[in-house]
Design a protein around this motif. Structure first.
Motif, PDB file in Angstrom:
ATOM      1  N   GLY A 102       0.804  -1.219   0.000  1.00  0.00           N
ATOM      2  CA  GLY A 102       0.000   0.000   0.000  1.00  0.00           C
ATOM      3  C   GLY A 102       0.833   1.263   0.000  1.00  0.00           C
ATOM      4  N   ILE A 103       2.017   1.216   0.608  1.00  0.00           N
ATOM      5  CA  ILE A 103       2.871   2.403   0.660  1.00  0.00           C
ATOM      6  C   ILE A 103       3.350   2.806  -0.733  1.00  0.00           C
ATOM      7  CG2 ILE A 103       5.042   1.143   1.035  1.00  0.00           C
ATOM      8  CD1 ILE A 103       5.892   3.325   2.950  1.00  0.00           C
ATOM      9  N   LEU A 104       3.478   1.839  -1.643  1.00  0.00           N
ATOM     10  CA  LEU A 104       3.965   2.116  -2.997  1.00  0.00           C
ATOM     11  C   LEU A 104       2.929   2.834  -3.843  1.00  0.00           C
ATOM     12  CD1 LEU A 104       5.688  -1.339  -3.652  1.00  0.00           C
ATOM     13  CD2 LEU A 104       6.762   0.773  -2.858  1.00  0.00           C
ATOM     14  N   ALA A 105       1.651   2.800  -3.413  1.00  0.00           N
ATOM     15  CA  ALA A 105       0.584   3.475  -4.160  1.00  0.00           C
ATOM     16  C   ALA A 105       0.339   4.898  -3.679  1.00  0.00           C
ATOM     17  CB  ALA A 105      -0.710   2.668  -4.050  1.00  0.00           C
ATOM     18  N   LEU A 106       1.010   5.316  -2.615  1.00  0.00           N
ATOM     19  CA  LEU A 106       0.727   6.634  -2.047  1.00  0.00           C
ATOM     20  C   LEU A 106       1.101   7.803  -2.958  1.00  0.00           C
ATOM     21  CD1 LEU A 106       1.564   6.000   1.709  1.00  0.00           C
ATOM     22  CD2 LEU A 106      -0.677   6.367   0.662  1.00  0.00           C
ATOM     23  N   PRO A 107       2.157   7.702  -3.808  1.00  0.00           N
ATOM     24  CA  PRO A 107       2.408   8.823  -4.721  1.00  0.00           C
ATOM     25  C   PRO A 107       1.233   9.138  -5.633  1.00  0.00           C
ATOM     26  CG  PRO A 107       4.361   7.456  -4.567  1.00  0.00           C
ATOM     27  CD  PRO A 107       3.277   6.740  -3.812  1.00  0.00           C
ATOM     28  N   ILE A 108       0.484   8.097  -6.078  1.00  0.00           N
ATOM     29  CA  ILE A 108      -0.668   8.390  -6.935  1.00  0.00           C
ATOM     30  C   ILE A 108      -1.818   8.974  -6.112  1.00  0.00           C
ATOM     31  CG2 ILE A 108      -1.939   6.176  -6.860  1.00  0.00           C
ATOM     32  CD1 ILE A 108      -2.217   6.476  -9.925  1.00  0.00           C
ATOM     33  N   ALA A 109      -1.840   8.685  -4.817  1.00  0.00           N
ATOM     34  CA  ALA A 109      -2.828   9.330  -3.948  1.00  0.00           C
ATOM     35  C   ALA A 109      -2.582  10.837  -3.920  1.00  0.00           C
ATOM     36  CB  ALA A 109      -2.755   8.740  -2.539  1.00  0.00           C
ATOM     37  N   PHE A 110      -1.308  11.241  -3.861  1.00  0.00           N
ATOM     38  CA  PHE A 110      -0.949  12.669  -3.896  1.00  0.00           C
ATOM     39  C   PHE A 110      -1.347  13.290  -5.234  1.00  0.00           C
ATOM     40  CE2 PHE A 110       1.098  11.639  -0.096  1.00  0.00           C
ATOM     41  CZ  PHE A 110       1.673  12.760   0.501  1.00  0.00           C
ATOM     42  N   LYS A 111      -1.326  12.498  -6.292  1.00  0.00           N
ATOM     43  CA  LYS A 111      -1.744  12.993  -7.603  1.00  0.00           C
ATOM     44  C   LYS A 111      -3.217  13.395  -7.595  1.00  0.00           C
ATOM     45  CE  LYS A 111      -2.424  11.364 -12.360  1.00  0.00           C
ATOM     46  NZ  LYS A 111      -2.286  10.203 -13.278  1.00  0.00           N
ATOM     47  N   GLY A 119      -9.624   6.580  -0.725  1.00  0.00           N
ATOM     48  CA  GLY A 119      -9.560   5.128  -0.865  1.00  0.00           C
ATOM     49  C   GLY A 119      -8.142   4.604  -0.903  1.00  0.00           C
ATOM     50  N   THR A 120      -7.266   5.300  -1.649  1.00  0.00           N
ATOM     51  CA  THR A 120      -5.874   4.868  -1.763  1.00  0.00           C
ATOM     52  C   THR A 120      -5.129   5.020  -0.437  1.00  0.00           C
ATOM     53  OG1 THR A 120      -5.915   5.617  -4.071  1.00  0.00           O
ATOM     54  CG2 THR A 120      -3.764   5.126  -3.119  1.00  0.00           C
ATOM     55  N   ALA A 121      -5.375   6.131   0.247  1.00  0.00           N
ATOM     56  CA  ALA A 121      -4.687   6.383   1.520  1.00  0.00           C
ATOM     57  C   ALA A 121      -5.149   5.409   2.603  1.00  0.00           C
ATOM     58  CB  ALA A 121      -4.925   7.828   1.963  1.00  0.00           C
ATOM     59  N   VAL A 122      -6.458   5.163   2.683  1.00  0.00           N
ATOM     60  CA  VAL A 122      -6.982   4.262   3.705  1.00  0.00           C
ATOM     61  C   VAL A 122      -6.509   2.833   3.454  1.00  0.00           C
ATOM     62  CG1 VAL A 122      -9.100   3.249   4.649  1.00  0.00           C
ATOM     63  CG2 VAL A 122      -8.963   5.689   4.279  1.00  0.00           C
ATOM     64  N   TYR A 123      -6.337   2.469   2.181  1.00  0.00           N
ATOM     65  CA  TYR A 123      -5.801   1.144   1.867  1.00  0.00           C
ATOM     66  C   TYR A 123      -4.453   0.936   2.565  1.00  0.00           C
ATOM     67  CZ  TYR A 123      -3.941  -2.777  -0.851  1.00  0.00           C
ATOM     68  OH  TYR A 123      -3.397  -3.981  -1.231  1.00  0.00           O
ATOM     69  N   ILE A 154      -6.816  -0.683  -5.911  1.00  0.00           N
ATOM     70  CA  ILE A 154      -6.400  -0.294  -4.562  1.00  0.00           C
ATOM     71  C   ILE A 154      -7.402   0.691  -3.953  1.00  0.00           C
ATOM     72  CG2 ILE A 154      -4.695   1.110  -3.311  1.00  0.00           C
ATOM     73  CD1 ILE A 154      -2.532  -0.271  -4.971  1.00  0.00           C
ATOM     74  N   ALA A 155      -7.831   1.680  -4.747  1.00  0.00           N
ATOM     75  CA  ALA A 155      -8.802   2.663  -4.256  1.00  0.00           C
ATOM     76  C   ALA A 155     -10.126   2.002  -3.895  1.00  0.00           C
ATOM     77  CB  ALA A 155      -9.024   3.753  -5.304  1.00  0.00           C
ATOM     78  N   LEU A 156     -10.548   1.021  -4.698  1.00  0.00           N
ATOM     79  CA  LEU A 156     -11.810   0.327  -4.426  1.00  0.00           C
ATOM     80  C   LEU A 156     -11.748  -0.477  -3.127  1.00  0.00           C
ATOM     81  CD1 LEU A 156     -14.638  -0.572  -5.313  1.00  0.00           C
ATOM     82  CD2 LEU A 156     -13.558  -2.426  -6.610  1.00  0.00           C
ATOM     83  N   ILE A 157     -10.694  -1.262  -2.962  1.00  0.00           N
ATOM     84  CA  ILE A 157     -10.555  -2.076  -1.749  1.00  0.00           C
ATOM     85  C   ILE A 157     -10.419  -1.174  -0.519  1.00  0.00           C
ATOM     86  CG2 ILE A 157      -9.169  -3.809  -0.561  1.00  0.00           C
ATOM     87  CD1 ILE A 157     -10.732  -4.802  -3.010  1.00  0.00           C
ATOM     88  N   GLY A 158      -9.644  -0.094  -0.650  1.00  0.00           N
ATOM     89  CA  GLY A 158      -9.455   0.817   0.472  1.00  0.00           C
ATOM     90  C   GLY A 158     -10.746   1.482   0.896  1.00  0.00           C
ATOM     91  N   ALA A 159     -11.502   2.013  -0.084  1.00  0.00           N
ATOM     92  CA  ALA A 159     -12.738   2.724   0.248  1.00  0.00           C
ATOM     93  C   ALA A 159     -13.826   1.781   0.733  1.00  0.00           C
ATOM     94  CB  ALA A 159     -13.225   3.501  -0.981  1.00  0.00           C
ATOM     95  N   THR A 161     -15.870   4.440  -3.031  1.00  0.00           N
ATOM     96  CA  THR A 161     -16.310   3.245  -3.752  1.00  0.00           C
ATOM     97  C   THR A 161     -16.960   3.626  -5.073  1.00  0.00           C
ATOM     98  OG1 THR A 161     -16.677   2.072  -1.662  1.00  0.00           O
ATOM     99  CG2 THR A 161     -17.760   1.189  -3.622  1.00  0.00           C
ATOM    100  N   TYR A 162     -17.803   4.657  -5.046  1.00  0.00           N
ATOM    101  CA  TYR A 162     -18.465   5.120  -6.278  1.00  0.00           C
ATOM    102  C   TYR A 162     -17.447   5.616  -7.301  1.00  0.00           C
ATOM    103  CZ  TYR A 162     -21.192   8.073  -9.420  1.00  0.00           C
ATOM    104  OH  TYR A 162     -21.735   8.662 -10.531  1.00  0.00           O
ATOM    105  N   ALA A 163     -16.491   6.427  -6.853  1.00  0.00           N
ATOM    106  CA  ALA A 163     -15.475   6.971  -7.761  1.00  0.00           C
ATOM    107  C   ALA A 163     -14.605   5.849  -8.358  1.00  0.00           C
ATOM    108  CB  ALA A 163     -14.597   7.981  -7.030  1.00  0.00           C
ATOM    109  N   ALA A 164     -14.245   4.877  -7.537  1.00  0.00           N
ATOM    110  CA  ALA A 164     -13.406   3.771  -8.035  1.00  0.00           C
ATOM    111  C   ALA A 164     -14.169   2.925  -9.042  1.00  0.00           C
ATOM    112  CB  ALA A 164     -12.942   2.910  -6.867  1.00  0.00           C
ATOM    113  N   ILE A 165     -15.431   2.609  -8.735  1.00  0.00           N
ATOM    114  CA  ILE A 165     -16.237   1.811  -9.670  1.00  0.00           C
ATOM    115  C   ILE A 165     -16.458   2.582 -10.964  1.00  0.00           C
ATOM    116  CG2 ILE A 165     -18.539   0.833 -10.054  1.00  0.00           C
ATOM    117  CD1 ILE A 165     -18.620   0.121  -7.084  1.00  0.00           C
TER     118      ILE A 165
END
Length: 455
Positions: free
Chosen positions: A60-69, A248-252, A390-395, A444-448
Motif C-alpha cells: 500500500g505504501i507504494l501506491a501513495l504517490p498516486i494518492a498525492f496525484k 480510498g488509496t490512503a486508507v488502503y 487499490i482505491a476500491l478495496i481501500g474505500a 467506492t463510487y469513484a473507483a467503480i
C-alpha cells in the motif's frame, strides 16, 4: 433473553471460535494470533515494535504517490497526516474498549481480537443491540474476507505489471503479457497455497517478505530523492473532485487496525504498548512519516506521470531498478499465501463439517483453495488497473474496519449498564464515523466509475 442468557450464549460462542476469526489485515496478525498468551511466549517491546512496523509497511505504501496525484502535494501530505492520526486514535479506542470489556463478566479476563470486541460490546451494550451480537462477529469477518481477498487481487496485478517491466525492460503497456503472466502466476500460487497449509510453513515466507520490503523501500527512496523538480512545479491542492480516490488509496495503506489487538495481547508490557504515548503511538508515528515521505517525494519526482505503484515509474533498463522490482515482486508473491490464510480459515470450517470422510475433507480443502484463488485471479483480470483496484478495496473495506466500526464500538461499550458517553465523545465518534462513511460511499463510487470508464 436476559443478561444471564446473553452471558451463556456468548461464552459458548467465544469458546467455540478459533483465533483466526479475529485475524486482522496483515499476515503478521495471523502469525501473532497463532501463538498462546503465556508469559514465556510474550514478545519484547523491540520485537513488538518491529512487528508493528512490518505489519503496516506493505504494498500500500507504494501506491501513495498516486494518492498525492489526486489531492495535490501539500494537501496530500496534510491529509495523510490527519488520516494517520485519526486511524491511530481509532486503534486506541479499540484497545480501550477491549480493556473495559475484559472486566465484564461476559469476558472474564479473556483477551479479545477485533471480532471478539465487536461481539462483546454488542452483548453487553444497550439491550436493543444484544440480539445482534452474532451478526456483529459475522459482519467483521465478512469485511476481513473482502479485505484479504482484495489484497490478493491487488497482489496478482502488482506482480504481473512489475514482472512485465522486468521481462521487457520497458515501461510500455502490454495487456496481453499481463494476462499471460497472471495465468502463470495463478498456477504457481495454486501449487504454493495448496501445498503449504500451516502457519509454521508460512512463517518462513513472512520473514523473507519483511526483509525484502525494507530493502525495496531503501531502493525506492534512492531513486525518488534524485533529480526532483522544485516543489513550486507541483500543485499544492487539486480541488475536491478526486478526493474520494485519494481517500480510498490512503486508507488502503492504513490497514493495520486488525493488527493492534493481537500485538497488544502478545506484548510483554501491554500498558506500555497501549498508553497514549507508548509503543503503538511511536510505531504509527514512524509509519505515518514513511508514508508521507514516499507519497510526497514520489509525486514530487514524477508528478502527473506517477503510476499505480511507484515501482512502475522506476527506470526500465537500470539494473538496480530491475532488482528493486524483483525484490517487491518476490515479497508480494510470497505474502499472497499469508493473506490468503485468513479467508480460507474463516470460510473452510463452515464447509468442512458438511463433509463426512477424511478423504472428502482433504480433497474438498484443496478444491476450495483452488476455487478461491481462481476467484481472486478472475477479479484481477477483470480489473487489471492497480490504482483503481487499490482505491476500491481501500474505500469499500479498509475504511469500515479502520474508521467506521471503532467509533460504534466505543459508543456501545460506554453505553452499557445504563451509562452514557459524554457529549464530547459522542460528537467525536459521530464525526469520525461520518468521515468514514463519506469516504466509503464516495470512494467506492469513484473507483467503480473509474473502472467502468477504462473498461
Amino acid at each position: 433473553m436476559g443478561a444471564k442468557g446473553d452471558v451463556k450464549v456468548t461464552r459458548k460462542l467465544l469458546s467455540s471460535t478459533t483465533s483466526y476469526e479475529d485475524s486482522g489485515a496483515h499476515a503478521d496478525v495471523i502469525l501473532q494470533q497463532s501463538g498462546d498468551f503465556t508469559e514465556e511466549n510474550r514478545t519484547s517491546s523491540c520485537k513488538t515494535l518491529m512487528n508493528l512496523l512490518k505489519g503496516n509497511i506493505g504494498p500500500g505504501i507504494l501506491a501513495l504517490p498516486i494518492a498525492f496525484k489526486y489531492a495535490g502535494l501539500w494537501a496530500g501530505a496534510v491529509g495523510l497526516f490527519m488520516l494517520g492520526y485519526i486511524s491511530l486514535h481509532c486503534q486506541h479506542m479499540l484497545m480501550t474498549c477491549s480493556n473495559i470489556l475484559k472486566e465484564r463478566p461476559i469476558s472474564m479476563g479473556e483477551r479479545l481480537g477485533y471480532a471478539g470486541v465487536v461481539e462483546n460490546c454488542l452483548a453487553t451494550g444497550p439491550i436493543f443491540f444484544r440480539k445482534f451480537q452474532n451478526a456483529g462477529r459475522v459482519m467483521i469477518n465478512v469485511f476481513l474476507i473482502v479485505t484479504q481477498l482484495g489484497f490478493c487481487c491487488v497482489y496478482i496485478v502488482f506482480v504481473a505489471q512489475n514482472f512485465r517491466q522486468v521481462l521487457l525492460g520497458s515501461n510500455k503497456e502490454n495487456g496481453e503479457l499481463d494476462l499471460i503472466i497472471m495465468g502463470i502466476e495463478l498456477i504457481v500460487v495454486i501449487i504454493y497455497c495448496t501445498t503449504i497449509q500451516t502457519l509454521h510453513g508460512l512463517s518462513y515466507f513472512s520473514y523473507v517478505a519483511n526483509f525484502l520490503n525494507f530493502a525495496g523501500l531503501i531502493f525506492v527512496l534512492y531513486y525518488v530523492v534524485q533529480g526532483s523538480p522544485p516543489q513550486s512545479e507541483r500543485p499544492a491542492f487539486l480541488g475536491w473532485y478526486d478526493m474520494p480516490m485519494y481517500f480510498g488509496t490512503a486508507v488502503y495503506a492504513f490497514e493495520g487496525i486488525g493488527l493492534v489487538m493481537p500485538l497488544k495481547n502478545k506484548a510483554a508490557d501491554e500498558w506500555d504498548f497501549s498508553r497514549r504515548c507508548g509503543l503503538l503511538s511511536l510505531g504509527m508515528t514512524i509509519v505515518i512519516a514513511l508514508y508521507i515521505a514516499i507519497g510526497f517525494l514520489g509525486y514530487l519526482k514524477y508528478g502527473d506521470h506517477v503510476l499505480g505503484s511507484i515501482t512502475l515509474n522506476l527506470p526500465a533498463v537500470d539494473m538496480l531498478s530491475r532488482l528493486t522490482k524483483i525484490t517487491f515482486v518476490v515479497s508480494v508473491f510470497v505474502t499472497y499465501g499469508l493473506q490468503f490464510y485468513v479467508p480460507v480459515n474463516i470460510l473452510w470450517p463452515k464447509i468442512e463439517h458438511r463433509l463426512s470422510s477424511p478423504r472428502a475433507k482433504s480433497v474438498g480443502n484443496v478444491v476450495f483453495r483452488i476455487l478461491l484463488i481462481l476467484l481472486t485471479g478472475a477479479i484481477a483480470m477483470v480489473i487489471p488497473h492497480l490504482d483503481l483496484l487499490i482505491a476500491l478495496i481501500g474505500a469499500l473495506a479498509s475504511s469500515s474496519l479502520a474508521l467506521i466500526f471503532p467509533p460504534i464500538i466505543e459508543l456501545l461499550t460506554l453505553s452499557a449498564e445504563g451509562n452514557r458517553p459524554s457529549v464530547l465523545i459522542i460528537v467525536k465518534d459521530v464525526a469520525i464515523m461520518l468521515l468514514g462513511l463519506l469516504g466509503c460511499i464516495t470512494g467506492t463510487y469513484a473507483a467503480i466509475l473509474g473502472i467502468v470508464n477504462v473498461s
